[in-house]
Design an enzyme around this catalytic site. Structure first.
Site, PDB file in Angstrom:
ATOM      1  N   SER A 128      26.399  88.527 -95.124  1.00  0.00           N
ATOM      2  CA  SER A 128      26.728  87.126 -94.814  1.00  0.00           C
ATOM      3  C   SER A 128      25.495  86.241 -94.675  1.00  0.00           C
ATOM      4  O   SER A 128      24.427  86.693 -94.247  1.00  0.00           O
ATOM      5  CB  SER A 128      27.525  87.052 -93.505  1.00  0.00           C
ATOM      6  N   GLU A 129      25.700  84.982 -95.024  1.00  0.00           N
ATOM      7  CA  GLU A 129      24.634  83.970 -94.913  1.00  0.00           C
ATOM      8  C   GLU A 129      25.219  82.718 -94.264  1.00  0.00           C
ATOM      9  O   GLU A 129      26.453  82.558 -94.214  1.00  0.00           O
ATOM     10  CB  GLU A 129      24.097  83.616 -96.304  1.00  0.00           C
ATOM     11  N   GLY A 340      49.268  89.484 -64.939  1.00  0.00           N
ATOM     12  CA  GLY A 340      49.160  88.302 -64.087  1.00  0.00           C
ATOM     13  C   GLY A 340      47.706  87.864 -63.934  1.00  0.00           C
ATOM     14  O   GLY A 340      46.912  87.994 -64.873  1.00  0.00           O
ATOM     15  N   GLU A 364      34.464  91.349 -91.872  1.00  0.00           N
ATOM     16  CA  GLU A 364      34.913  92.197 -93.002  1.00  0.00           C
ATOM     17  C   GLU A 364      36.157  91.606 -93.670  1.00  0.00           C
ATOM     18  O   GLU A 364      37.092  92.320 -94.038  1.00  0.00           O
ATOM     19  CB  GLU A 364      35.135  93.645 -92.543  1.00  0.00           C
TER      20      GLU A 364
HETATM   21  C1  LIG Z   1      31.021  89.598 -84.422  1.00  0.00           C
HETATM   22  C2  LIG Z   1      30.699  89.497 -85.881  1.00  0.00           C
HETATM   23  C3  LIG Z   1      29.994  90.516 -86.517  1.00  0.00           C
HETATM   24  C4  LIG Z   1      29.668  90.398 -87.869  1.00  0.00           C
HETATM   25  N1  LIG Z   1      28.903  91.387 -88.472  1.00  0.00           N
HETATM   26  C5  LIG Z   1      28.503  91.223 -89.763  1.00  0.00           C
HETATM   27  C6  LIG Z   1      27.635  92.174 -90.388  1.00  0.00           C
HETATM   28  O1  LIG Z   1      27.268  93.183 -89.788  1.00  0.00           O
HETATM   29  N2  LIG Z   1      27.207  91.924 -91.656  1.00  0.00           N
HETATM   30  C7  LIG Z   1      27.593  90.823 -92.353  1.00  0.00           C
HETATM   31  O2  LIG Z   1      27.173  90.672 -93.490  1.00  0.00           O
HETATM   32  N3  LIG Z   1      28.422  89.899 -91.798  1.00  0.00           N
HETATM   33  C8  LIG Z   1      28.877  90.076 -90.528  1.00  0.00           C
HETATM   34  N4  LIG Z   1      29.708  89.143 -89.930  1.00  0.00           N
HETATM   35  C9  LIG Z   1      30.053  87.943 -90.687  1.00  0.00           C
HETATM   36  C10 LIG Z   1      31.501  87.901 -91.102  1.00  0.00           C
HETATM   37  O3  LIG Z   1      31.756  88.798 -92.132  1.00  0.00           O
HETATM   38  C11 LIG Z   1      31.816  86.433 -91.449  1.00  0.00           C
HETATM   39  O4  LIG Z   1      31.808  85.707 -90.221  1.00  0.00           O
HETATM   40  C12 LIG Z   1      33.161  86.289 -92.135  1.00  0.00           C
HETATM   41  O5  LIG Z   1      33.100  86.821 -93.440  1.00  0.00           O
HETATM   42  C13 LIG Z   1      33.594  84.815 -92.205  1.00  0.00           C
HETATM   43  O6  LIG Z   1      32.572  84.040 -92.745  1.00  0.00           O
HETATM   44  P1  LIG Z   1      32.129  82.667 -92.019  1.00  0.00           P
HETATM   45  O7  LIG Z   1      31.854  82.992 -90.583  1.00  0.00           O
HETATM   46  O8  LIG Z   1      31.028  82.085 -92.814  1.00  0.00           O
HETATM   47  O9  LIG Z   1      33.419  81.767 -92.050  1.00  0.00           O
HETATM   48  P2  LIG Z   1      33.928  80.914 -93.314  1.00  0.00           P
HETATM   49  O10 LIG Z   1      33.677  81.653 -94.572  1.00  0.00           O
HETATM   50  O11 LIG Z   1      33.401  79.541 -93.162  1.00  0.00           O
HETATM   51  O12 LIG Z   1      35.485  80.922 -93.065  1.00  0.00           O
HETATM   52  C14 LIG Z   1      36.053  80.224 -91.946  1.00  0.00           C
HETATM   53  C15 LIG Z   1      37.525  80.518 -91.900  1.00  0.00           C
HETATM   54  O13 LIG Z   1      38.150  80.010 -93.061  1.00  0.00           O
HETATM   55  C16 LIG Z   1      39.322  80.765 -93.324  1.00  0.00           C
HETATM   56  N5  LIG Z   1      39.308  81.165 -94.744  1.00  0.00           N
HETATM   57  C17 LIG Z   1      38.329  81.784 -95.406  1.00  0.00           C
HETATM   58  N6  LIG Z   1      38.665  81.987 -96.692  1.00  0.00           N
HETATM   59  C18 LIG Z   1      39.909  81.473 -96.842  1.00  0.00           C
HETATM   60  C19 LIG Z   1      40.820  81.384 -97.942  1.00  0.00           C
HETATM   61  N7  LIG Z   1      40.514  81.891 -99.154  1.00  0.00           N
HETATM   62  N8  LIG Z   1      42.014  80.781 -97.733  1.00  0.00           N
HETATM   63  C20 LIG Z   1      42.335  80.271 -96.517  1.00  0.00           C
HETATM   64  N9  LIG Z   1      41.519  80.348 -95.455  1.00  0.00           N
HETATM   65  C21 LIG Z   1      40.319  80.943 -95.596  1.00  0.00           C
HETATM   66  C22 LIG Z   1      39.292  81.975 -92.389  1.00  0.00           C
HETATM   67  O14 LIG Z   1      40.182  81.749 -91.304  1.00  0.00           O
HETATM   68  C23 LIG Z   1      37.888  82.000 -91.899  1.00  0.00           C
HETATM   69  O15 LIG Z   1      37.779  82.578 -90.612  1.00  0.00           O
HETATM   70  C24 LIG Z   1      30.063  89.263 -88.589  1.00  0.00           C
HETATM   71  C25 LIG Z   1      30.791  88.245 -87.947  1.00  0.00           C
HETATM   72  C26 LIG Z   1      31.112  88.362 -86.617  1.00  0.00           C
HETATM   73  C27 LIG Z   1      31.871  87.242 -85.948  1.00  0.00           C
END
Ligand SMILES: Cc1cc2nc3c(=O)[nH]c(=O)nc-3n(C[C@H](O)[C@H](O)[C@H](O)COP(=O)(O)OP(=O)(O)OC[C@H]3O[C@@H](n4cnc5c(N)ncnc54)[C@H](O)[C@@H]3O)c2cc1C
Length: 382
Positions: A128-129, A340, A364
């Protein structure tokens, strides 16, 4: 006594049943550890789990190669999560962080696995980025050729074990084609010059998490996992194995919430009788038990299907992850309600579960993304 009848299901072999019982006994003796300092707690958990052999299923045994056993991964995550979310996290990351090496690594790259399986090295998965979470194909980090090396530049965020890992599997754009087809995967040891922890991230259920910065971080071409341009396929193959295990962790949290609730309503008196005698309370308990069993069926269906040799279990794993994490959230919410005021008291087990479950519906592949995956799979198959 917690319900263990699911272990009799035909998805399991006797070795799985034995593992579940032995690990349960180990957890009762060794968990939870002190979470005050999450970095120290994770290091301790990885070392302990490794010392006692529980990390062996997380990665390929190079002396006896074979596919990862997803049922073992799921049962282990479920059991650890029921006792201590951080122990589940420590276990899970040793698998996710090295999955690309188990599945696609060269013998030289796979030398890391003896260390991670023994709890002597900690691993992380850096996909992720800041502008590329759900939309992996939008990745901006680059890996450019420089003689026989690659130079990695950009940022990764939300990286579990970021800051404490010994090795990172990092995905970056090598540009063979636009979008998802131009990504590659690399092994980057933590001490690589140009790799730094830009920021530690705090979340509602604390664990080691960081934003990482890569400034011309130089790795040799032998750090490339698979072929240039294979990165997206590698990431998806790793998630295909590990996604149902996220559902298993959620199942562990949900089972614990159900067990705590059964205990609570039996002991707590309301209006002159145990809460358990109120029919609306029984309705909540029935809903919780139903969701737990249905989630378990989907999780172990996905794990069993993979273990039986299916090349991909995209649909099964997406269903397992989506249902088990969403339903665990509902089960835990009901547990909080049944407790509660105690349910929202800081430090109470159900308060902890309430915080722990949330992120599993985001990482994931968020729940919405799983729905898109399932719809594509079922419509494609129709
Ligand atoms: C506690 C934690 C641990 C993590 N660990 C790792 C790790 O070890 N390695 C790593 O690489 N990443 C990791 N992540 C990152 C994680 O995989 C991303 O947060 C996740 O993929 C969502 O990306 P984003 O946060 O950029 O949200 P965004 O991509 O901005 O998405 C926001 C929301 O949009 C909605 N959405 C997304 N796509 C769609 C769609 N096609 N249609 C409708 N709605 C949609 C979903 O509800 C989503 O939550 C971690 C995240 C957390 C919170």
């Amino acid at each position: 006594m917690a319900d263990r009848s699911f272990l009799n299901w035909p998805f399991f072999e006797d070795r799985h049943r034995a593992l579940a019982e032995q690990l349960n006994a180990w957890c009762a003796k060794n968990l939870p550890v002190d979470h005050h300092d999450v970095d120290a707690a994770c290091r301790e958990l990885v070392a302990k789990l490794g010392r006692d052999g529980w990390l062996k299923p997380t990665a390929l045994d190079t002396n006896n190669p074979g596919p990862l056993d997803v049922r073992t991964l799921c049962l282990t995550r479920e059991t650890l999560a029921r006792h201590d979310g951080l122990a589940d996290f420590a276990f899970a990351m040793q698998g996710l962080g090295t999955g690309a090496l188990s599945l696609f690594g060269t013998p030289e790259q796979q030398q890391w696995l003896a260390k991670t399986r023994a709890g002597k090295a900690i691993s992380a998965f850096a996909l992720s980025e800041p502008r590329s979470g759900s939309d992996v194909a939008n990745m901006e980090m680059t890996a450019t050729r420089d003689g026989g090396d690659y130079l990695l530049s950009g940022e990764k965020t939300w990286i579990s074990n970021g800051g404490i890992a010994d090795l990172y599997v990092v995905f970056a754009r090598t540009g063979e084609a636009p979008g998802a087809k131009g990504l590659s995967a690399f092994i980057v040891p933590a001490e690589t010059k140009g790799l730094s922890t830009a920021e530690r991230l705090e979340v509602i259920a604390p664990h080691p998490l960081a934003r990482l910065c890569f400034e011309n971080a130089r790795v040799p071409s032998s750090a490339l996992i698979g072929r240039p341009g294979d990165g997206f396929r590698i990431a998806m193959s790793v998630l295909d194995v590990f996604r149902s295990t996220v559902g298993a962790a959620a199942l562990g949290f949900a089972r614990r919430a159900l067990d705590e609730s059964i205990g609570r309503v039996a002991e707590r008196k309301l209006f002159g009788a145990p809460m358990a005698e109120l029919q609306m309370v029984q309705g909540h308990i029935a809903d919780m038990a139903l969701d737990v069993d249905a989630a378990a069926l989907l999780v172990y269906r996905a794990a069993w299907t993979k273990d039986m040799g299916a090349t991909r279990v995209t649909r099964e794993a997406a269903m397992a992850k989506l249902f088990a994490t969403d339903k665990a959230q509902e089960v835990i919410d009901k547990a909080v309600q049944l407790h509660g005021g105690d349910g929202v008291r800081k430090g109470h087990i159900v308060e902890r579960l309430y915080r722990e479950i949330r992120a599993l519906r985001i990482y994931e592949g968020a729940s919405d993304v799983q729905k898109v995956v399932i719809a594509r799979q079922v419509m494609g198959a129709a």
